[in-house]
Enzyme design. Structure first.
Site, PDB file in Angstrom:
ATOM      1  N   LYS A   1       7.165 -50.077 -55.284  1.00 13.07           N
ATOM      2  CA  LYS A   1       6.367 -51.297 -55.450  1.00 13.07           C
ATOM      3  C   LYS A   1       5.711 -51.321 -56.828  1.00 13.07           C
ATOM      4  O   LYS A   1       5.110 -50.316 -57.243  1.00 13.07           O
ATOM      5  CB  LYS A   1       5.261 -51.350 -54.394  1.00 13.07           C
TER       6      LYS A   1
ATOM      7  N   GLU B   1       6.006 -26.745 -61.196  1.00  7.52           N
ATOM      8  CA  GLU B   1       6.824 -27.704 -60.438  1.00  7.52           C
ATOM      9  C   GLU B   1       5.863 -28.665 -59.734  1.00  7.52           C
ATOM     10  O   GLU B   1       5.044 -28.236 -58.911  1.00  7.52           O
ATOM     11  CB  GLU B   1       7.692 -26.971 -59.397  1.00  7.52           C
TER      12      GLU B   1
ATOM     13  N   ASP C   1      17.064 -38.897 -56.814  1.00  7.27           N
ATOM     14  CA  ASP C   1      18.179 -39.637 -56.227  1.00  7.27           C
ATOM     15  C   ASP C   1      17.965 -41.134 -56.436  1.00  7.27           C
ATOM     16  O   ASP C   1      18.828 -41.927 -56.101  1.00  7.27           O
ATOM     17  CB  ASP C   1      18.225 -39.379 -54.717  1.00  7.27           C
TER      18      ASP C   1
ATOM     19  N   ASP D   1       8.248 -38.977 -54.979  1.00 10.42           N
ATOM     20  CA  ASP D   1       8.242 -40.253 -54.272  1.00 10.42           C
ATOM     21  C   ASP D   1       8.443 -41.351 -55.323  1.00 10.42           C
ATOM     22  O   ASP D   1       7.676 -41.407 -56.294  1.00 10.42           O
ATOM     23  CB  ASP D   1       6.903 -40.441 -53.544  1.00 10.42           C
TER      24      ASP D   1
ATOM     25  N   ASP E   1       1.498 -29.041 -54.883  1.00  6.56           N
ATOM     26  CA  ASP E   1       1.751 -30.111 -53.907  1.00  6.56           C
ATOM     27  C   ASP E   1       0.479 -30.295 -53.080  1.00  6.56           C
ATOM     28  O   ASP E   1      -0.320 -29.352 -52.935  1.00  6.56           O
ATOM     29  CB  ASP E   1       2.923 -29.754 -52.987  1.00  6.56           C
TER      30      ASP E   1
HETATM   31  C1  LIG Z   1       9.927 -36.407 -51.671  1.00  3.59           C
HETATM   32  S1  LIG Z   1       8.953 -34.976 -51.624  1.00  3.59           S
HETATM   33  C2  LIG Z   1       9.914 -33.837 -52.620  1.00  3.59           C
HETATM   34  C3  LIG Z   1       9.578 -32.398 -52.325  1.00  3.59           C
HETATM   35  C4  LIG Z   1      10.436 -31.368 -53.058  1.00  3.59           C
HETATM   36  N1  LIG Z   1      10.218 -31.421 -54.487  1.00  3.59           N
HETATM   37  C5  LIG Z   1      11.883 -31.546 -52.730  1.00  3.59           C
HETATM   38  O1  LIG Z   1      12.631 -32.019 -53.594  1.00  3.59           O
HETATM   39  O2  LIG Z   1      12.287 -31.205 -51.608  1.00  3.59           O
HETATM   40  C6  LIG Z   1       7.617 -35.367 -52.697  1.00  3.59           C
HETATM   41  C7  LIG Z   1       6.507 -34.341 -52.657  1.00  3.59           C
HETATM   42  O3  LIG Z   1       5.527 -34.675 -53.626  1.00  3.59           O
HETATM   43  C8  LIG Z   1       4.236 -34.474 -53.065  1.00  3.59           C
HETATM   44  N2  LIG Z   1       3.331 -35.381 -53.792  1.00  3.59           N
HETATM   45  C9  LIG Z   1       3.531 -36.690 -54.046  1.00  3.59           C
HETATM   46  N3  LIG Z   1       2.524 -37.196 -54.776  1.00  3.59           N
HETATM   47  C10 LIG Z   1       1.669 -36.154 -55.009  1.00  3.59           C
HETATM   48  C11 LIG Z   1       0.443 -36.024 -55.716  1.00  3.59           C
HETATM   49  N4  LIG Z   1      -0.079 -37.070 -56.358  1.00  3.59           N
HETATM   50  N5  LIG Z   1      -0.159 -34.824 -55.744  1.00  3.59           N
HETATM   51  C12 LIG Z   1       0.382 -33.761 -55.097  1.00  3.59           C
HETATM   52  N6  LIG Z   1       1.542 -33.821 -54.410  1.00  3.59           N
HETATM   53  C13 LIG Z   1       2.181 -35.000 -54.373  1.00  3.59           C
HETATM   54  C14 LIG Z   1       4.382 -34.787 -51.597  1.00  3.59           C
HETATM   55  O4  LIG Z   1       3.385 -34.147 -50.828  1.00  3.59           O
HETATM   56  C15 LIG Z   1       5.786 -34.267 -51.306  1.00  3.59           C
HETATM   57  O5  LIG Z   1       5.793 -32.927 -50.859  1.00  3.59           O
END
Ligand SMILES: C[S@@+](CC[C@H](N)C(=O)[O-])C[C@H]1O[C@@H](n2cnc3c(N)ncnc32)[C@H](O)[C@@H]1O
Length: 195
Positions: A103, A25, A135, A99, A50
């Site tokens: 942009k 994941e 979403d 995320d 993460d």
């Molecule tokens: C919007 S959160 C979603 C978290 C979880 N999957 C949820 O749905 O509740 C996005 C997660 O991706 C992680 N993340 C984003 N870019 C990342 C990267 N390049 N490497 C590791 N983690 C990343 C962030 O730290 C964050 O915890």
């Protein structure tokens, strides 16, 4: 570039000590998919990745308390995925509410960009599946375009998961962020594909 991480290519032999398929994941946050899938389908191994350790701690604690030997977490950047896994080591990838990076200048940072898909290709088995839940309509449409232009195989897609009548893990497990978007009345998009 891929030397250094001792479990690379050896997750099953040296860590899980079994021959089960490995599911990862990406951007797991608190690790709801990692834990949820581990509970319902213990015939596979699960690894959440993460960069934010404080979030991941929640999933880790749950796995530890449940005594799960088929769950692991990696705190690092997903960009380094080829350092953690060897060729053909991964069966399935879940990308859960990444995320969206709206942009245009940040498009390469989207976890479904061609750049990331190439990284995934190096660690995935031939018969793999990549799942995306989001979403964000923009990210969903962008990913559909990447799949089409890259000639990847779209296996399923919906822009309203909870109206689609799907009865599998996509609809049965909800993440922390997903619950927030659902409370706000946002529809959830879901797709799965193969490179
Ligand atoms: C919007 S959160 C979603 C978290 C979880 N999957 C949820 O749905 O509740 C996005 C997660 O991706 C992680 N993340 C984003 N870019 C990342 C990267 N390049 N490497 C590791 N983690 C990343 C962030 O730290 C964050 O915890």
């Amino acid at each position: 570039m891929t030397e250094g991480f001792p479990l690379r290519g050896k997750w099953n032999s040296d860590f899980f000590c079994n021959h089960q398929p490995i599911v990862t994941e990406l951007g797991c946050g608190k690790g709801e998919y990692t834990i949820g899938l581990a509970e319902t389908m213990p015939v596979k191994n699960y690894i959440g990745i993460d960069i934010k350790g404080a979030r991941m701690w929640r999933g880790l604690k749950t796995a530890h308390e449940a005594g799960f030997r088929h769950v692991a977490f990696i705190r690092s950047h997903i960009e380094l995925i080829e350092y953690f896994f060897g060729p053909c080591e991964i069966d399935e990838i879940w990308i859960t509410f990444p995320d969206p990076q709206p942009k245009a200048s940040k498009a390469r940072k989207r976890l479904t960009s061609p750049l990331f898909l190439e990284r995934y290709r190096h660690v995935l088995k031939e018969e793999h599946i990549i799942h995306l839940k989001t979403d964000d309509k923009g990210l969903f449409e962008y990913t559909m375009e990447v799949i089409a232009t890259g000639n990847h195989q779209l296996l399923y897609h919906t822009t309203d998961l909870y109206q689609a009548g799907l009865k599998d893990a996509a609809a049965e497990i909800q993440t922390y962020y997903e619950k927030i978007w659902l409370e706000q009345g946002k529809p959830i998009s879901y797709l799965r594909f193969r490179l």
